[in-house]
Write a protein that holds these residues in place. Structure first.
Motif, PDB file in Angstrom:
ATOM      1  N   UNK A  87       0.833  -1.202   0.000  1.00 58.22           N
ATOM      2  CA  UNK A  87       0.000   0.000   0.000  1.00 58.22           C
ATOM      3  C   UNK A  87       0.870   1.254   0.000  1.00 58.22           C
ATOM      4  N   UNK A  88       1.961   1.234   0.759  1.00 56.72           N
ATOM      5  CA  UNK A  88       2.898   2.363   0.739  1.00 56.72           C
ATOM      6  C   UNK A  88       3.464   2.541  -0.669  1.00 56.72           C
ATOM      7  N   UNK A  89       3.876   1.417  -1.276  1.00 57.82           N
ATOM      8  CA  UNK A  89       4.436   1.477  -2.625  1.00 57.82           C
ATOM      9  C   UNK A  89       3.392   1.949  -3.629  1.00 57.82           C
ATOM     10  N   UNK A  90       2.146   1.544  -3.460  1.00 58.08           N
ATOM     11  CA  UNK A  90       1.076   2.009  -4.345  1.00 58.08           C
ATOM     12  C   UNK A  90       0.970   3.530  -4.303  1.00 58.08           C
ATOM     13  N   UNK A  91       1.000   4.097  -3.110  1.00 58.07           N
ATOM     14  CA  UNK A  91       0.936   5.554  -2.972  1.00 58.07           C
ATOM     15  C   UNK A  91       2.103   6.244  -3.667  1.00 58.07           C
ATOM     16  N   UNK A  92       3.288   5.688  -3.525  1.00 57.20           N
ATOM     17  CA  UNK A  92       4.476   6.255  -4.168  1.00 57.20           C
ATOM     18  C   UNK A  92       4.336   6.170  -5.689  1.00 57.20           C
ATOM     19  N   UNK A  93       3.917   5.024  -6.181  1.00 61.13           N
ATOM     20  CA  UNK A  93       3.802   4.833  -7.630  1.00 61.13           C
ATOM     21  C   UNK A  93       2.695   5.692  -8.224  1.00 61.13           C
ATOM     22  N   UNK A  94       1.607   5.871  -7.498  1.00 57.98           N
ATOM     23  CA  UNK A  94       0.574   6.791  -7.969  1.00 57.98           C
ATOM     24  C   UNK A  94       1.134   8.213  -8.055  1.00 57.98           C
ATOM     25  N   UNK A  95       1.940   8.589  -7.092  1.00 61.55           N
ATOM     26  CA  UNK A  95       2.525   9.933  -7.085  1.00 61.55           C
ATOM     27  C   UNK A  95       3.397  10.167  -8.319  1.00 61.55           C
ATOM     28  N   UNK A  96       4.128   9.125  -8.757  1.00 64.97           N
ATOM     29  CA  UNK A  96       4.974   9.267  -9.944  1.00 64.97           C
ATOM     30  C   UNK A  96       4.200   8.910 -11.218  1.00 64.97           C
ATOM     31  N   UNK A  97       2.870   8.839 -11.069  1.00 66.99           N
ATOM     32  CA  UNK A  97       1.928   8.686 -12.179  1.00 66.99           C
ATOM     33  C   UNK A  97       1.979   7.332 -12.880  1.00 66.99           C
ATOM     34  N   UNK A  98       2.251   6.267 -12.113  1.00 64.71           N
ATOM     35  CA  UNK A  98       2.152   4.914 -12.655  1.00 64.71           C
ATOM     36  C   UNK A  98       0.731   4.418 -12.468  1.00 64.71           C
ATOM     37  N   UNK A  99       0.361   3.445 -13.264  1.00 62.77           N
ATOM     38  CA  UNK A  99      -0.949   2.810 -13.174  1.00 62.77           C
ATOM     39  C   UNK A  99      -0.720   1.462 -12.485  1.00 62.77           C
ATOM     40  N   UNK A 100      -1.203   1.333 -11.258  1.00 65.70           N
ATOM     41  CA  UNK A 100      -0.951   0.142 -10.456  1.00 65.70           C
ATOM     42  C   UNK A 100      -2.115  -0.830 -10.616  1.00 65.70           C
ATOM     43  N   UNK A 101      -1.786  -2.058 -11.017  1.00 67.09           N
ATOM     44  CA  UNK A 101      -2.813  -3.080 -11.190  1.00 67.09           C
ATOM     45  C   UNK A 101      -3.398  -3.456  -9.827  1.00 67.09           C
ATOM     46  N   UNK A 102      -4.698  -3.686  -9.807  1.00 66.18           N
ATOM     47  CA  UNK A 102      -5.398  -3.887  -8.527  1.00 66.18           C
ATOM     48  C   UNK A 102      -5.061  -5.207  -7.835  1.00 66.18           C
ATOM     49  N   UNK A 103      -4.707  -6.237  -8.567  1.00 63.35           N
ATOM     50  CA  UNK A 103      -4.462  -7.549  -7.965  1.00 63.35           C
ATOM     51  C   UNK A 103      -3.030  -7.627  -7.449  1.00 63.35           C
ATOM     52  N   UNK A 104      -2.855  -7.235  -6.189  1.00 57.45           N
ATOM     53  CA  UNK A 104      -1.546  -7.279  -5.534  1.00 57.45           C
ATOM     54  C   UNK A 104      -1.454  -8.598  -4.780  1.00 57.45           C
ATOM     55  N   UNK A 105      -0.324  -9.282  -4.938  1.00 52.41           N
ATOM     56  CA  UNK A 105      -0.191 -10.602  -4.332  1.00 52.41           C
ATOM     57  C   UNK A 105       0.722 -10.567  -3.115  1.00 52.41           C
ATOM     58  N   UNK A 106       0.149 -10.767  -1.918  1.00 51.57           N
ATOM     59  CA  UNK A 106       0.981 -10.908  -0.723  1.00 51.57           C
ATOM     60  C   UNK A 106       1.420 -12.365  -0.573  1.00 51.57           C
ATOM     61  N   UNK A 107       2.712 -12.594  -0.575  1.00 46.88           N
ATOM     62  CA  UNK A 107       3.232 -13.950  -0.371  1.00 46.88           C
ATOM     63  C   UNK A 107       3.760 -14.019   1.052  1.00 46.88           C
ATOM     64  N   UNK A 108       2.993 -14.676   1.896  1.00 47.69           N
ATOM     65  CA  UNK A 108       3.304 -14.783   3.327  1.00 47.69           C
ATOM     66  C   UNK A 108       4.026 -16.092   3.627  1.00 47.69           C
ATOM     67  N   UNK A 109       4.712 -16.108   4.764  1.00 43.86           N
ATOM     68  CA  UNK A 109       5.368 -17.325   5.246  1.00 43.86           C
ATOM     69  C   UNK A 109       6.204 -17.972   4.142  1.00 43.86           C
ATOM     70  N   UNK A 110       7.007 -17.155   3.479  1.00 43.61           N
ATOM     71  CA  UNK A 110       7.756 -17.608   2.307  1.00 43.61           C
ATOM     72  C   UNK A 110       8.595 -18.850   2.612  1.00 43.61           C
ATOM     73  N   UNK A 111       9.114 -18.966   3.818  1.00 46.00           N
ATOM     74  CA  UNK A 111       9.929 -20.121   4.186  1.00 46.00           C
ATOM     75  C   UNK A 111       9.179 -21.436   4.144  1.00 46.00           C
ATOM     76  N   UNK A 112       7.873 -21.399   4.319  1.00 42.63           N
ATOM     77  CA  UNK A 112       7.054 -22.617   4.290  1.00 42.63           C
ATOM     78  C   UNK A 112       6.584 -22.965   2.879  1.00 42.63           C
TER      79      UNK A 112
END
Length: 166
Positions: free
Chosen positions: A114-139
């Motif tokens: 979400x922080x990165x989305x705000x930054x990218x919107x500020x620099x006028x990028x178009x952020x795709x809505x489907x953001x993938x959180x990959x949790x517990x990467x070690x498992x």
């Protein structure tokens, strides 16, 4: 052209392994991409290495995939520094972005995305809505750090297919 940014400068990170998986899947779908790692780059101020990265990979890219680990509930400072020290108009403006969060914890860097989305919107990028959180990467990985979890691989493939059509 597609570029994939591994958003950390830590060597041998899970982030680079996830970014490599994205590149592998894109290739299997007939799409060439450039994998950009921040390892070893001097990003403290605008310099020739940043200009070269821009000219060779970022400016020609139409779509950029950001794979970002969770650092203290956000994104790594080195990723923010890359954005801050780049030519915003040439590099980011009007381009499409896909976000992937990586964490050893349970949230998959949701807050950081979400922080990165705000930054990218500020620099006028178009952020795709489907953001993938990959949790517990070690498992989700084997001893070599390769993602072996079928549900995660399915989610990555689905996200990439959507982004290709975006």
């Amino acid at each position: 052209m597609y570029s994939i940014i591994s958003g950390t400068n830590r060597r041998g990170s899970n982030t680079i392994k996830v970014a490599e998986k994205y590149q592998e899947i894109l290739k299997s779908k007939g799409i060439d991409s450039h994998l950009i790692t921040l390892e070893g780059l001097d990003l403290v101020e605008r310099n020739d290495s940043i200009r070269e990265l821009e000219d060779d990979y970022l400016v020609p890219s139409e779509k950029i995939i950001f794979v970002s680990p969770e650092y203290n509930g956000s994104i790594p400072g080195v990723l923010k520094t890359l954005i801050d020290n780049s030519d915003i108009e040439k590099v980011w403006k009007g381009k499409k972005a896909l976000l992937v969060g990586v964490s050893s914890g349970r949230a998959g860097n949701l807050r950081g995305m979400e922080h990165l989305t705000g930054i990218l919107h500020y620099v006028k990028m178009i952020v795709y809505h489907n953001k993938l959180p990959i949790s517990m990467i070690g498992k989700l990985t084997n001893d070599q750090g390769e993602i072996i979890d079928e549900a995660t691989l399915g989610a990555i493939n689905y996200q990439i297919d959507e982004f290709i059509d975006f």
